[in-house]
Scaffold this motif. Structure first.
Motif, PDB file in Angstrom:
ATOM      1  N   MET A   1       0.842  -1.192   0.000  1.00 19.78           N
ATOM      2  CA  MET A   1       0.000   0.000   0.000  1.00 19.78           C
ATOM      3  C   MET A   1       0.883   1.250   0.000  1.00 19.78           C
ATOM      4  N   ARG A   2       0.610   2.179  -0.933  1.00 16.39           N
ATOM      5  CA  ARG A   2       1.376   3.409  -1.001  1.00 16.39           C
ATOM      6  C   ARG A   2       0.813   4.456  -0.041  1.00 16.39           C
ATOM      7  N   LYS A   3       1.541   5.552   0.111  1.00 13.15           N
ATOM      8  CA  LYS A   3       1.094   6.615   1.002  1.00 13.15           C
ATOM      9  C   LYS A   3      -0.194   7.267   0.514  1.00 13.15           C
ATOM     10  N   ASP A   4      -0.434   7.206  -0.808  1.00 15.98           N
ATOM     11  CA  ASP A   4      -1.661   7.800  -1.341  1.00 15.98           C
ATOM     12  C   ASP A   4      -2.833   6.814  -1.322  1.00 15.98           C
ATOM     13  N   GLY A   5      -2.625   5.633  -0.715  1.00 17.34           N
ATOM     14  CA  GLY A   5      -3.694   4.651  -0.577  1.00 17.34           C
ATOM     15  C   GLY A   5      -3.809   3.672  -1.717  1.00 17.34           C
ATOM     16  N   LYS A   6      -3.019   3.843  -2.782  1.00 17.02           N
ATOM     17  CA  LYS A   6      -3.081   2.938  -3.918  1.00 17.02           C
ATOM     18  C   LYS A   6      -2.187   1.724  -3.685  1.00 17.02           C
ATOM     19  N   THR A   7      -2.550   0.603  -4.286  1.00 17.28           N
ATOM     20  CA  THR A   7      -1.765  -0.622  -4.157  1.00 17.28           C
ATOM     21  C   THR A   7      -0.902  -0.824  -5.398  1.00 17.28           C
ATOM     22  N   TRP A   8       0.112  -1.659  -5.254  1.00 17.79           N
ATOM     23  CA  TRP A   8       0.958  -1.993  -6.395  1.00 17.79           C
ATOM     24  C   TRP A   8       1.383  -3.445  -6.263  1.00 17.79           C
ATOM     25  N   ASP A   9       1.636  -4.071  -7.402  1.00 18.85           N
ATOM     26  CA  ASP A   9       1.993  -5.485  -7.417  1.00 18.85           C
ATOM     27  C   ASP A   9       3.435  -5.641  -7.882  1.00 18.85           C
ATOM     28  N   ILE A  10       3.999  -6.789  -7.590  1.00 21.72           N
ATOM     29  CA  ILE A  10       5.355  -7.095  -8.049  1.00 21.72           C
ATOM     30  C   ILE A  10       5.466  -8.593  -8.281  1.00 21.72           C
ATOM     31  N   GLN A  11       6.042  -8.975  -9.410  1.00 17.56           N
ATOM     32  CA  GLN A  11       6.255 -10.381  -9.756  1.00 17.56           C
ATOM     33  C   GLN A  11       7.748 -10.611  -9.898  1.00 17.56           C
ATOM     34  N   THR A  12       8.255 -11.686  -9.284  1.00 16.87           N
ATOM     35  CA  THR A  12       9.683 -11.973  -9.348  1.00 16.87           C
ATOM     36  C   THR A  12       9.927 -13.371  -9.902  1.00 16.87           C
ATOM     37  N   ASN A  13      11.151 -13.577 -10.407  1.00 13.65           N
ATOM     38  CA  ASN A  13      11.531 -14.906 -10.876  1.00 13.65           C
ATOM     39  C   ASN A  13      12.334 -15.622  -9.795  1.00 13.65           C
ATOM     40  N   ASP A  14      12.917 -16.759 -10.136  1.00 15.63           N
ATOM     41  CA  ASP A  14      13.642 -17.543  -9.134  1.00 15.63           C
ATOM     42  C   ASP A  14      14.959 -16.900  -8.716  1.00 15.63           C
ATOM     43  N   LEU A  15      15.360 -15.836  -9.409  1.00 12.44           N
ATOM     44  CA  LEU A  15      16.563 -15.097  -9.045  1.00 12.44           C
ATOM     45  C   LEU A  15      16.246 -13.894  -8.163  1.00 12.44           C
ATOM     46  N   GLY A  16      14.966 -13.683  -7.888  1.00 12.98           N
ATOM     47  CA  GLY A  16      14.564 -12.548  -7.079  1.00 12.98           C
ATOM     48  C   GLY A  16      14.435 -11.259  -7.850  1.00 12.98           C
ATOM     49  N   GLU A  17      14.469 -11.319  -9.185  1.00  7.90           N
ATOM     50  CA  GLU A  17      14.387 -10.130 -10.018  1.00  7.90           C
ATOM     51  C   GLU A  17      12.934  -9.837 -10.381  1.00  7.90           C
ATOM     52  N   ARG A  18      12.569  -8.569 -10.370  1.00  5.47           N
ATOM     53  CA  ARG A  18      11.218  -8.194 -10.796  1.00  5.47           C
ATOM     54  C   ARG A  18      11.105  -8.446 -12.298  1.00  5.47           C
ATOM     55  N   VAL A  19      10.047  -9.131 -12.709  1.00  3.16           N
ATOM     56  CA  VAL A  19       9.935  -9.555 -14.101  1.00  3.16           C
ATOM     57  C   VAL A  19       8.528  -9.319 -14.628  1.00  3.16           C
ATOM     58  N   LEU A  20       8.438  -9.322 -15.963  1.00  2.00           N
ATOM     59  CA  LEU A  20       7.158  -9.374 -16.661  1.00  2.00           C
ATOM     60  C   LEU A  20       6.904 -10.777 -17.187  1.00  2.00           C
ATOM     61  N   SER A  21       8.001 -11.478 -17.526  1.00  4.20           N
ATOM     62  CA  SER A  21       7.913 -12.846 -18.015  1.00  4.20           C
ATOM     63  C   SER A  21       9.264 -13.510 -17.827  1.00  4.20           C
ATOM     64  N   GLU A  22       9.316 -14.812 -17.996  1.00  6.55           N
ATOM     65  CA  GLU A  22      10.571 -15.548 -17.848  1.00  6.55           C
ATOM     66  C   GLU A  22      11.544 -15.266 -18.990  1.00  6.55           C
ATOM     67  N   LYS A  23      11.082 -14.654 -20.069  1.00  6.39           N
ATOM     68  CA  LYS A  23      11.952 -14.343 -21.207  1.00  6.39           C
ATOM     69  C   LYS A  23      13.040 -13.342 -20.840  1.00  6.39           C
ATOM     70  N   THR A  24      12.841 -12.618 -19.750  1.00 10.17           N
ATOM     71  CA  THR A  24      13.795 -11.567 -19.399  1.00 10.17           C
ATOM     72  C   THR A  24      15.194 -12.108 -19.110  1.00 10.17           C
ATOM     73  N   LYS A  25      15.310 -13.392 -18.785  1.00  4.87           N
ATOM     74  CA  LYS A  25      16.623 -13.953 -18.477  1.00  4.87           C
ATOM     75  C   LYS A  25      17.577 -13.896 -19.664  1.00  4.87           C
ATOM     76  N   SER A  26      17.043 -13.855 -20.875  1.00 10.68           N
ATOM     77  CA  SER A  26      17.884 -13.797 -22.068  1.00 10.68           C
ATOM     78  C   SER A  26      17.839 -12.426 -22.730  1.00 10.68           C
ATOM     79  N   ALA A  27      17.298 -11.428 -22.042  1.00 12.04           N
ATOM     80  CA  ALA A  27      17.187 -10.087 -22.619  1.00 12.04           C
ATOM     81  C   ALA A  27      18.568  -9.473 -22.823  1.00 12.04           C
ATOM     82  N   LYS A  28      18.704  -8.675 -23.868  1.00  8.38           N
ATOM     83  CA  LYS A  28      19.968  -8.012 -24.190  1.00  8.38           C
ATOM     84  C   LYS A  28      20.048  -6.605 -23.617  1.00  8.38           C
TER      85      LYS A  28
END
Length: 255
Positions: A1-28
């Motif tokens: 929960m933010r100070k302005d009352g809004k919520t936010w989400d976060i998704q991580t991979n097995d390395l603890g990195e915030r991700v959108l998808s597993e494809k990020t591991k090979s990103a350039k």
């Protein structure tokens, strides 16, 4: 929960990195940094990495941890570079930098915190619940009365940056530093903070490329765009999109 009352989400991979998808591991395209790069307080669809993917079809890898200093950023980058096969090494690395490092670097080296920091680093990288419990780091308030002071060139942050840029494992030619104005205590771009200009001069002296987004940030603020998270100071969606646009233009060699 933010100070302005809004919520936010976060998704991580097995390395603890915030991700959108597993494809990020090979990103350039790689991001490094602290909460500014991580998108602290922003829901997934308002982060720089999301805008890069949705607007430019660019996958990116996010090696950023909240409330981490220069040495921590270096540690993460080196570990990630050493663990990669040659074909998965980045073409370019972008660091969204902010003078909060002047505070974070001092915290890394003071008293018992110097010895507790490796524990914090491990938990911040690998534990979602630990990251949620962390208080938002100070981003622009460098003194008790809320006015930025100009840090000297012999400050620990500049020493750490010299160490960073001279490390043989860091591909300095692939690195680009991005920065804009942070939020002042009053909620507007902190144009009185002289540390940005001094840091920019320092980066240029070190032969590191920079992208200065301060003027564009001021324009967005005048247009009443959500440049900052209210009551917090971290980049809002408008600033996150500005970072993404600048990175895409640089990465893709767009005019």
């Amino acid at each position: 929960m933010r100070k302005d009352g809004k919520t936010w989400d976060i998704q991580t991979n097995d390395l603890g990195e915030r991700v959108l998808s597993e494809k990020t591991k090979s990103a350039k395209l790689w991001f490094i940094g602290d909460s500014m790069a991580m998108g602290y307080g922003l829901p997934t669809n308002e982060t720089p990495t999301y805008y890069l993917l949705s607007k430019y079809k660019l996958e990116s890898r996010l090696l950023a941890v909240d409330a981490i200093g220069t040495n921590g950023v270096l540690k993460i980058l080196k570990e990630s570079l050493k663990s990669q096969n040659q074909e998965n090494l980045p073409e370019k690395i972008y660091w969204i930098w902010n003078p909060s490092d002047f505070i974070d670097d001092e915290r890394e080296k003071v008293g018992i915190k110097r010895y507790l920091y490796p524990i914090h680093y491990f938990l911040a990288k690998n534990s979602y619940f630990y990251r949620i419990l962390l208080p938002p780091p100070q981003t622009n308030v460098y003194t008790s009365y809320g006015k930025p002071i100009l840090y000297p060139k012999n400050h620990i942050t500049y020493s750490n940056l010299r160490k960073f840029f001279s490390d043989p494992l860091v591909p300095k030619e692939k690195l680009t530093i991005l920065f804009s104005w942070g939020m002042s205590k009053e909620g507007y771009p902190d144009t009185k903070d002289r540390n940005y200009e001094m840091a920019k001069e320092f980066f240029n002296e070190q032969g590191v490329k920079t992208i200065d987004l301060r003027t564009k940030t001021e324009l967005l603020f005048k247009e009443r765009k959500p440049v900052y998270i209210p009551g917090d100071g971290h980049p809002g969606p408008a600033l996150a999109e500005l970072f993404a646009d600048a990175i895409a233009k640089h990465f893709l060699n767009l005019p």
